[in-house]
Motif scaffolding. Structure first.
Motif, PDB file in Angstrom:
ATOM      1  N   PRO A  38      17.140  -7.293  29.390  1.00 44.70           N
ATOM      2  CA  PRO A  38      17.858  -6.006  29.458  1.00 44.70           C
ATOM      3  C   PRO A  38      18.254  -6.054  31.306  1.00 44.70           C
ATOM      4  O   PRO A  38      17.306  -6.280  31.952  1.00 44.70           O
ATOM      5  N   GLN A  39      19.448  -5.392  31.453  1.00 42.17           N
ATOM      6  CA  GLN A  39      19.817  -5.132  32.911  1.00 42.17           C
ATOM      7  C   GLN A  39      18.855  -4.149  33.267  1.00 42.17           C
ATOM      8  O   GLN A  39      18.128  -3.273  32.604  1.00 42.17           O
ATOM      9  N   LYS A  40      18.975  -4.052  34.619  1.00 42.29           N
ATOM     10  CA  LYS A  40      18.250  -2.823  35.499  1.00 42.29           C
ATOM     11  C   LYS A  40      18.654  -1.543  34.923  1.00 42.29           C
ATOM     12  O   LYS A  40      19.913  -1.268  34.750  1.00 42.29           O
TER      13      LYS A  40
ATOM     14  N   ARG B 276      23.992  -1.455  22.304  1.00 39.58           N
ATOM     15  CA  ARG B 276      23.275  -2.874  22.327  1.00 39.58           C
ATOM     16  C   ARG B 276      22.701  -2.929  20.814  1.00 39.58           C
ATOM     17  O   ARG B 276      22.712  -4.065  20.350  1.00 39.58           O
TER      18      ARG B 276
ATOM     19  N   SER C  35      28.207  -5.251  29.964  1.00 38.62           N
ATOM     20  CA  SER C  35      28.214  -3.725  30.621  1.00 38.62           C
ATOM     21  C   SER C  35      27.840  -3.126  28.891  1.00 38.62           C
ATOM     22  O   SER C  35      27.117  -2.111  29.058  1.00 38.62           O
TER      23      SER C  35
ATOM     24  N   HIS D 273      24.315  -2.930  28.128  1.00 39.77           N
ATOM     25  CA  HIS D 273      23.507  -2.365  29.371  1.00 39.77           C
ATOM     26  C   HIS D 273      22.424  -1.325  28.282  1.00 39.77           C
ATOM     27  O   HIS D 273      23.036  -0.539  27.475  1.00 39.77           O
TER      28      HIS D 273
ATOM     29  N   THR E  49      24.244   2.183  27.904  1.00 37.96           N
ATOM     30  CA  THR E  49      25.369   2.375  27.376  1.00 37.96           C
ATOM     31  C   THR E  49      25.262   2.748  25.877  1.00 37.96           C
ATOM     32  O   THR E  49      24.563   1.954  25.216  1.00 37.96           O
TER      33      THR E  49
ATOM     34  N   SER F 288      27.782   6.334  29.643  1.00 39.09           N
ATOM     35  CA  SER F 288      27.075   5.342  30.182  1.00 39.09           C
ATOM     36  C   SER F 288      27.161   5.393  31.816  1.00 39.09           C
ATOM     37  O   SER F 288      28.158   5.800  32.257  1.00 39.09           O
TER      38      SER F 288
ATOM     39  N   ILE G 127      27.196   3.441  34.216  1.00 41.79           N
ATOM     40  CA  ILE G 127      27.700   2.248  34.931  1.00 41.79           C
ATOM     41  C   ILE G 127      29.138   2.062  34.953  1.00 41.79           C
ATOM     42  O   ILE G 127      29.753   1.430  35.503  1.00 41.79           O
TER      43      ILE G 127
END
Ligand SMILES: Nc1nc2c(c(=O)[nH]1)N[C@H]1C(S)=C(S)[C@@H](COP(=O)(O)O)O[C@H]1N2
Ligand SMILES: [Mo]
Length: 240
Positions: A59-61, A141, A172, A175, A178, A201, A203
């Motif tokens: 997983p992204q930060k 996700r 994205s 994420h 999100t 989200s 981001i």
């Protein structure tokens, strides 16, 4: 104000592997040390170019949450290009389809039974205002993992009940923050803010965060029609 826990409660890795059709690996490797597990899982999917599998396992930060005390209940302005569409929450259905192995449709009640999470983030509109908001709902996700995208799926289109449309890059969309949300500031989402279900989200800019989402479509291409505001000249990525 009564707010749900701000802690992130995502599906466990094991459950996600099961949902995404990779559970066979989990069974085979059930007794192995986690490093070996990772090795084999990664080797299985090489070469990986931001595939869904990689995005699930890495997983992204996370963007830090604001404290609940920082929420600005008055600051989130309603911004709708065409008013609020009438949607019966009892009859509402979300469809996930496109370049996936498993298209599906869920009612709001079904969505609300999925593991949920909550975040306090800043919403930023390019028209010159921002607001710190708590959003609660389902990580996008998890919905994407359930649909099991086909190899090469790289974009996610969102269709809204008011005629609005958007497209995001898969990274994205995967994420962990999100979310497809049905709750705002500890309350059920209001119709003006996108009920029954909207994107949220930390981001992406405000115009990427579609309200009244009825259909999520995975695609391998970005089509000439990218998004309501993008097609009028706004930047497509819309990152924060
Ligand atoms: N379906 C739909 N989604 C939309 C919009 C819209 O007009 N229709 N406006 C966008 C813009 S520009 C912003 S800033 C936010 C505003 O969300 P809010 O009205 O809940 O504050 O929604 C975004 N999502
Ligand atoms: Mo906006």
């Amino acid at each position: 104000m009564e707010l749900p826990s701000v802690s992130d409660r995502f599906l466990s890795r094991r459950r996600l592997l099961q949902l995404s059709g990779l559970s066979g690996l989990g069974l085979v490797l059930g007794g192995c040390a986690s490093t070996l597990y990772d090795d084999v899982v990664f080797k299985t999917f090489e070469p990986i170019n931001q595939s869904v599998e990689e995005l699930l396992l890495n997983p992204q930060k996370l963007i830090p949450n604001f404290p609940v005390s920082a929420i600005e209940p008055e600051a989130l302005l309603i911004n709708s290009f065409q008013g609020t569409p009438k949607i019966d929450p009892q009859a509402y259905l979300l469809t996930v389809n496109g370049d996936v192995n498993h298209s599906f449709t869920l009612s709001l009640a079904e969505l609300q039974k999925m593991p949920s999470t909550s975040m306090v983030i800043r919403h930023v509109c390019v028209e010159g205002w921002a607001a710190i908001v708590q959003w609660g709902g389902v990580p996008l996700r998890d919905l994407i993992a359930l649909a099991r995208p086909k190899e090469g799926a790289k974009y996610v289109y969102f269709k809204s009940a008011d005629g609005y449309y958007e497209s995001w890059d898969l990274v994205s969309s995967m994420h962990p923050q999100t979310l497809m949300v049905y709750q705002k500031n500890g309350q059920p989402l209001s119709p003006e803010n996108g009920a029954p279900l909207r994107l949220a989200s930390p981001i992406k800019l405000g115009y990427k965060q579609s309200k009244w989402v009825t259909e999520i479509t995975l695609t391998k291409q970005l089509y000439p029609k990218k998004g309501y505001w993008e097609d009028l000249g706004y930047e497509w990525f819309g990152g924060l």
